[in-house]
Design a protein around this motif. Structure first.
Motif, short mmCIF file in Angstrom:
data_model
loop_
_atom_site.label_atom_id
_atom_site.label_comp_id
_atom_site.label_asym_id
_atom_site.label_seq_id
_atom_site.Cartn_x
_atom_site.Cartn_y
_atom_site.Cartn_z
N PRO A 38 0.90 -1.30 0.08
CA PRO A 38 -0.01 -0.51 -0.13
C PRO A 38 0.67 1.42 0.10
O PRO A 38 0.55 2.09 -1.57
CB PRO A 38 -0.85 -0.36 1.31
N LEU A 39 1.96 1.77 0.84
CA LEU A 39 3.31 2.45 0.69
C LEU A 39 3.31 2.74 -0.58
O LEU A 39 3.53 4.25 -1.08
CB LEU A 39 4.06 2.38 1.75
N GLY A 40 3.51 1.15 -1.38
CA GLY A 40 3.91 1.59 -2.25
C GLY A 40 3.30 2.07 -3.51
O GLY A 40 3.47 3.57 -4.80
N PHE A 41 2.05 2.08 -3.37
CA PHE A 41 0.94 2.35 -4.43
C PHE A 41 0.92 4.28 -4.09
O PHE A 41 0.54 5.13 -4.81
CB PHE A 41 -0.63 1.71 -3.79
N VAL A 42 0.85 4.30 -2.90
CA VAL A 42 0.35 5.87 -2.51
C VAL A 42 1.63 6.79 -2.76
O VAL A 42 2.32 7.55 -3.33
CB VAL A 42 0.38 6.36 -1.14
N LEU A 368 -1.97 3.10 7.70
CA LEU A 368 -3.73 3.46 6.80
C LEU A 368 -4.43 3.29 6.82
O LEU A 368 -5.11 2.03 7.38
CB LEU A 368 -3.01 2.95 4.93
N PRO A 369 -5.76 4.22 5.73
CA PRO A 369 -7.28 3.69 5.92
C PRO A 369 -7.42 2.94 5.80
O PRO A 369 -6.51 1.89 4.39
CB PRO A 369 -7.64 5.37 5.37
N GLY A 370 -8.36 1.20 6.29
CA GLY A 370 -8.96 0.17 5.01
C GLY A 370 -8.68 0.35 3.73
O GLY A 370 -8.53 -0.41 2.68
N ILE A 371 -9.34 1.93 3.46
CA ILE A 371 -10.05 2.18 2.88
C ILE A 371 -8.43 2.04 1.19
O ILE A 371 -9.10 2.00 0.22
CB ILE A 371 -10.95 3.61 2.09
N VAL A 372 -7.36 3.16 1.32
CA VAL A 372 -6.25 2.83 0.66
C VAL A 372 -5.52 1.91 0.77
O VAL A 372 -5.17 1.47 -0.32
CB VAL A 372 -5.32 3.98 1.53
N VAL A 373 -5.90 0.59 2.14
CA VAL A 373 -4.94 -0.46 1.67
C VAL A 373 -6.08 -0.90 0.38
O VAL A 373 -4.65 -1.85 -0.30
CB VAL A 373 -4.97 -1.23 2.86
N ALA A 374 -7.47 -0.77 0.63
CA ALA A 374 -8.34 -1.54 -0.95
C ALA A 374 -8.09 -0.64 -1.57
O ALA A 374 -7.32 -2.13 -2.49
CB ALA A 374 -10.28 -1.31 0.01
N LEU A 375 -8.27 0.20 -1.92
CA LEU A 375 -7.29 -0.24 -3.22
C LEU A 375 -6.37 -0.14 -3.41
O LEU A 375 -6.32 -0.19 -5.22
CB LEU A 375 -7.82 1.77 -3.32
N ALA A 466 -11.83 -1.69 4.67
CA ALA A 466 -11.60 -2.55 3.63
C ALA A 466 -12.42 -3.56 2.96
O ALA A 466 -12.94 -4.06 2.03
CB ALA A 466 -10.76 -3.33 3.68
N THR A 467 -13.53 -4.41 3.68
CA THR A 467 -14.60 -5.21 3.94
C THR A 467 -15.49 -4.30 2.96
O THR A 467 -15.65 -5.65 1.72
CB THR A 467 -14.95 -5.19 4.88
#
Length: 522
Positions: A38-42, A368-375, A466-467
């Motif tokens: 997720p960090l790499g995504f951001v 990170l917010p679950g939504i950021v990890v999910a996306l 995230a769910t």
């Protein structure tokens, strides 16, 4: 004697220890790399849009306001949780406060009540419980067990000899605790506060319901309106920096002191401090804390279950969502705790820059917010492994990324108090790496292993954002169904799902205190 050319016992021990460390390092590094996705995504998105647009989105008044709100809530909650957690642990573990066995269970009970359910309970009964004051109160009541639990466990494992010696030299009970015991509790306190801070950085449901804007609620609003827009990703970048500040601060405060005792000694019965006239006030304070943290949410759920025009619900849907939440919770807890073992072992047994970096990396995605990890996972899976899109495996991976610190703190505390010489002795007696892990390491850290798994189970059963994004089509959990009703102000319809979440979480909470009660009765 050994034959010429044959390796000595010491050499065999060194070889086995090096092989065990290499294996743990390899597995830990792999887990850390996965959690950094997720960090790499951001970071990748930030580079993609360029510095000019990124700086324009970050350096603006709205971001400053969100930073101030997030920082003061996180700092205030960590301080409040530390004070409440340490005080409650000392009273129940080291004093003769009345009803301490029951209180030790009830003080962990808030973990069975999700923070967004706690917010729902307070707001539905007291609509004015919003803003910073309401947010600080409710998140403190929800999260102080994160400090209480490891501190109580550490107090049970400490040798009372130092504190007793200090008292014989003229120090009072409180002064002896502050000067002798409190420094030994530093890893547990800092670990618990780190969990509180990281959880607050990623908290969405509770703060959204309390109408207190932070980075997480702002990111969710941005994603709802633009779906992975530049503004949301830049807010996530600032949130990552906040996480790094917490990690560096905790690492610096923790220091490099070792806390395991390797000398000789015998088990001894601890003499509890007699509170005298302060016993009754101490019991009242702990009881009030329990009533605010547990009594109010339970009373609110009971009220909305018994009244309200939206109280009718689908029994079949309730049963299906319950089964789904249980299955995801058990699988998520097993996978996450197993992934945390090698990293916790490295952070205690093989201290160095590599083990420190590996451990710190696992905390990034949890902030990170679950939504950021999910996306982030959605984007990566669609591009690299499209066959995994909309599968339970991706959802479980998100749970592991989000909740591995919960297992890490308990495991690290247990390993810190387990003398490493026992593993070396087992290796010298001929056990291979798997045998040492199975027959020595795992039994030594069993309490931390169980506590970590229970904490992860509680988190998975009540995870929301995230769910919402990663669950396969048609998969509905208790948390998502509760949010669907509560966000539309159908408080009575939401109550059954919240009640089941609490009932499911209760056994895991009991497991966290069963060992405590067993030792207290011995």
């Amino acid at each position: 004697m050994t034959k010429a050319g044959a390796p000595s016992t010491r050499e065999l021990r060194r070889e086995d220890h090096g092989g065990r460390a290499w294996g743990m390092t390899s597995i830990g590094a792999l887990v850390a790399l996965v959690t950094l996705l997720p960090l790499g995504f951001v970071v990748g998105y930030t580079i993609e849009i360029g510095w000019d647009q990124a700086s324009a989105l970050v350096f603006r008044p709205r971001v400053g306001e969100l930073l101030g709100n997030t920082a003061r809530l996180a700092v205030g909650a960590m301080v409040a949780c530390a004070v409440l957690g340490v005080a409650a642990a000392w009273l129940t573990e080291r004093t003769n406060v009345p009803g301490r066995r029951v209180l030790s269970v009830l003080l962990v009970a808030p973990l069975a009540i999700p923070a967004f359910v706690n917010s729902y309970a307070w707001v539905s009964l007291v609509p004015s419980a919003t803003g910073y004051g309401g947010a600080l109160l409710i998140v403190t009541l929800s999260y102080f067990p994160f400090v209480y639990l490891p501190v109580a466990a550490a107090l049970r494992g400490l040798d009372p000899a130092l504190e007793e010696t200090a008292q014989t030299l003229g120090h009072g009970a409180v002064r002896a605790f502050v000067r002798c015991t409190l420094p030994q509790l530093r890893p547990a306190i800092l670990g618990g506060c780190l969990l509180v801070g990281l959880h607050l950085l990623a908290e969405f449901g509770a703060l959204q319901m309390l109408r207190f804007p932070t980075f997480t609620t702002a990111i969710y609003d941005q994603y709802q309106s633009t779906f992975s827009g530049p503004a949301a990703n830049m807010l996530a970048s600032v949130l990552v920096l906040c996480c790094l500040v917490l990690l560096v601060a905790e690492l610096g405060l923790r220091g490099r002191t070792r806390y395991a005792r390797t000398g000789s000694g015998a088990a001894r019965v601890m003499v509890r401090t007699r509170l005298g006239a302060f016993a009754a006030p101490a019991w009242v304070l702990l009881t009030v804390l329990v009533l605010l943290a547990v009594g109010v949410p339970v009373a609110s759920l009971a009220y909305w279950m018994a009244t309200g025009s939206s109280a009718d619900f689908d029994i079949g849907l309730l049963a299906d969502t319950t089964a789904t939440s249980l299955r995801l919770g058990l699988v998520g807890a097993t996978v996450t705790t197993a992934a945390a073992i090698p990293i916790a072992w490295l952070s205690i047994r093989r201290r160095g820059w590599l083990s420190t970096a590996t451990e710190r990396a696992t905390y990034i995605s949890s902030a990170l917010p679950g939504i950021v990890v999910a996306l982030a996972l959605v984007t990566i899976v669609i591009r690299v492994l499209p066959d995994l899109y909309q599968t339970t495996s991706v959802l479980i991976a998100a749970y592991a990324m989000l909740f591995i610190p919960r297992a890490m703190v308990s495991l690290r505390a247990s390993l810190a108090q387990a003398p490493p010489v026992l593993e070396d002795v087992a290796a010298a007696l001929g056990h291979n790496r798997v045998g040492v892990l199975r027959r020595v390491t795992l039994p030594l850290i069993a309490p931390g292993l169980g506590a970590g798994a229970a904490l992860v189970f509680l988190a998975v059963v009540t995870e929301l954002t995230a769910t919402l994004l990663l669950a396969p089509t048609g998969t509905v959990t208790l948390a998502t169904q509760f949010w669907s009703h509560s966000s539309s102000v159908a408080y009575a319809a939401a109550a059954p799902y919240a009640t089941i979440m609490v009932l499911i979480s209760a056994p895991a909470t009991y497991l966290l205190t069963r060992q405590l009660n067993r030792e207290a009765s011995s």
